[in-house]
Write a protein that holds these residues in place. Structure first.
Motif, PDB file in Angstrom:
ATOM      1  N   PHE A 271       6.881  -5.106  14.530  1.00  0.00           N
ATOM      2  CA  PHE A 271       6.012  -4.770  13.402  1.00  0.00           C
ATOM      3  C   PHE A 271       6.572  -3.594  12.624  1.00  0.00           C
ATOM      4  CE2 PHE A 271       2.951  -1.520  12.102  1.00  0.00           C
ATOM      5  CZ  PHE A 271       2.425  -2.152  10.976  1.00  0.00           C
TER       6      PHE A 271
ATOM      7  N   ASP B 115       9.242  -4.595  10.274  1.00  0.00           N
ATOM      8  CA  ASP B 115       8.698  -5.238   9.073  1.00  0.00           C
ATOM      9  C   ASP B 115       8.040  -4.223   8.150  1.00  0.00           C
ATOM     10  OD1 ASP B 115       9.590  -7.643   9.989  1.00  0.00           O
ATOM     11  OD2 ASP B 115       7.613  -8.440  10.524  1.00  0.00           O
ATOM     12  N   TRP B 116       7.282  -3.318   8.728  1.00  0.00           N
ATOM     13  CA  TRP B 116       6.541  -2.335   7.931  1.00  0.00           C
ATOM     14  C   TRP B 116       7.484  -1.426   7.143  1.00  0.00           C
ATOM     15  CZ3 TRP B 116       3.188   2.287   9.951  1.00  0.00           C
ATOM     16  CH2 TRP B 116       2.238   2.613   8.976  1.00  0.00           C
ATOM     17  N   CYS B 117       8.593  -1.042   7.780  1.00  0.00           N
ATOM     18  CA  CYS B 117       9.548  -0.125   7.137  1.00  0.00           C
ATOM     19  C   CYS B 117      10.716  -0.858   6.482  1.00  0.00           C
ATOM     20  CB  CYS B 117      10.086   0.868   8.171  1.00  0.00           C
ATOM     21  SG  CYS B 117       8.831   1.931   8.924  1.00  0.00           S
TER      22      CYS B 117
ATOM     23  N   ILE C 158      -0.138  -2.310   5.556  1.00  0.00           N
ATOM     24  CA  ILE C 158       0.313  -3.150   6.666  1.00  0.00           C
ATOM     25  C   ILE C 158       0.462  -4.582   6.153  1.00  0.00           C
ATOM     26  CG2 ILE C 158      -0.391  -4.159   8.880  1.00  0.00           C
ATOM     27  CD1 ILE C 158      -1.636  -1.530   9.609  1.00  0.00           C
TER      28      ILE C 158
ATOM     29  N   TRP D  88       0.384  -9.085   9.786  1.00  0.00           N
ATOM     30  CA  TRP D  88       0.200  -8.219  10.950  1.00  0.00           C
ATOM     31  C   TRP D  88      -1.194  -7.589  11.024  1.00  0.00           C
ATOM     32  CZ3 TRP D  88       3.614  -7.772  14.908  1.00  0.00           C
ATOM     33  CH2 TRP D  88       4.943  -8.193  14.690  1.00  0.00           C
ATOM     34  N   GLN D  89      -2.001  -7.713  10.002  1.00  0.00           N
ATOM     35  CA  GLN D  89      -3.249  -6.957   9.928  1.00  0.00           C
ATOM     36  C   GLN D  89      -4.235  -7.276  11.049  1.00  0.00           C
ATOM     37  OE1 GLN D  89      -4.886  -7.297   5.980  1.00  0.00           O
ATOM     38  NE2 GLN D  89      -3.107  -6.345   5.011  1.00  0.00           N
TER      39      GLN D  89
END
Length: 332
Positions: free
Chosen positions: A64, A67-69, A144, A148-149
């Motif tokens: 995650f 993906d987030w960064c 987010i 993924w939320q």
């Protein structure tokens, strides 16, 4: 408290770094490490294996984070460097937290970055990954990703608090005098200990059920001492600006607070409190001359709530608020 992350000892953490971002994993929460059967005094020999197990357990959260960064992180073990004073004594690196003889509270870890958030898995086995990202970078993080939320929650430990200097009850006549150019005295500032209240600006505080804290203000050094638990209630909720007012008049509450919120790292605050210590924190700027806002909780004749901006000035041994000349009233 909605989360027990703040209760972990600093000596339980294993740290990793990549591209200036740091993560920490709580070794005591691992379900796989006990299965390795490695005795404590032999861990150094197989530390690479231990690290691999810890990272593997957190793989969903690590994916995650990629993906987030929008970055493929390559996490490497990291340990802090000590201060110049300690280096002069012949040590080049800080002691690894898990190598310390006694449990060390989080706030006493020397040389390690401040943890500012925690990733928490919402499905599957319980997982938590602590992050150390500076406040500026954290504020620029995107939402987010939608995919993924429902799987991951991010809990920030940097909580903005509104610093409330005074609360008073005013009658209608007194409220009408709250106009630009007026000077509003703060009775609590004339007391030997200026007891104030702090309230979380956002929902989700982990320190108090009602998100309200108490502190003593040190105006000379532009700082405040944050008290654990409920603390003393500030005196002044029932005070009036004018002596001899009509007791039959309808009263309205006003709150005098600093215009800028004060950021508090709740994770480290809780760690300090668990050591039965008080936490002293600086204000964002010099206290004298700070901008403040006077908020009225009641409804005005126009059916709106008045917010009056002003500036703190010294009045004898205490302080007052000079409401801005010519300033338009802000309304909510």
């Amino acid at each position: 408290m909605s989360d027990n992350t703040q209760e972990l000892p600093g000596s339980a953490l294993r740290w990793f770094e990549c591209n200036g971002i740091y993560i920490a994993i709580d070794r005591t929460a691992s379900s796989a490490l006990p299965a390795l059967g490695v005795v404590a005094d032999k861990e150094a020999v197989v530390m690479d294996l231990i690290d691999a197990v810890l990272l593997d357990e957190q793989d969903p959260l690590l994916r995650f984070l990629d993906d987030w960064c929008s970055t493929a992180f390559d996490w490497r073990p990291w340990r802090a460097t000590v201060s110049d004073e300690a280096t002069e004594q012949g040590s080049e690196e800080a002691q690894e937290p898990q190598d310390m003889v006694a449990p060390v509270p989080l706030h006493e870890l020397r040389g390690y970055p401040r943890l500012t958030g925690t990733l928490i898995s919402l499905q599957g086995p319980s997982r938590k990954l602590l992050l150390a990202i500076d406040a500026e970078s954290l504020s620029m993080m995107p939402e987010i990703p939608e995919a993924w939320q429902s799987l991951v929650k991010f809990q920030s430990h940097l909580m903005p608090y509104r610093l409330q200097l005074q609360q008073m009850q005013l009658n209608t006549e007194e409220v009408e005098k709250l106009e630009p150019g007026a000077l509003v005295l703060l009775p609590q500032s004339f007391e030997s200990d200026w007891s104030i209240r702090m309230e979380a600006s956002l929902a989700g505080s982990i320190l108090e059920t009602h998100c309200k804290l108490h502190a003593f203000l040190d105006t000379t050094n532009s700082r405040f001492k944050l008290l654990p638990g409920a603390g003393p209630e500030p005196n002044g909720d029932a005070q009036s600006l004018t002596a001899g007012t009509d007791t039959e008049s309808e009263f309205q509450s006003i709150t005098v607070e600093l215009e800028d919120s004060v950021p508090i790292n709740e994770l480290y605050t809780r760690s300090v409190w668990q050591s039965q210590l008080n936490l002293v924190l600086p204000l964002a700027q010099e206290f004298l001359g700070s901008r403040v806002v006077i908020r009225t909780d009641g409804v005005t004749e126009h059916g709106v709530t008045k917010n009056l901006p002003g500036t703190l000035m010294q009045v004898g041994i205490g302080y007052g608020v000079l409401l801005e000349q010519g300033a338009a009233l802000a309304v909510e």
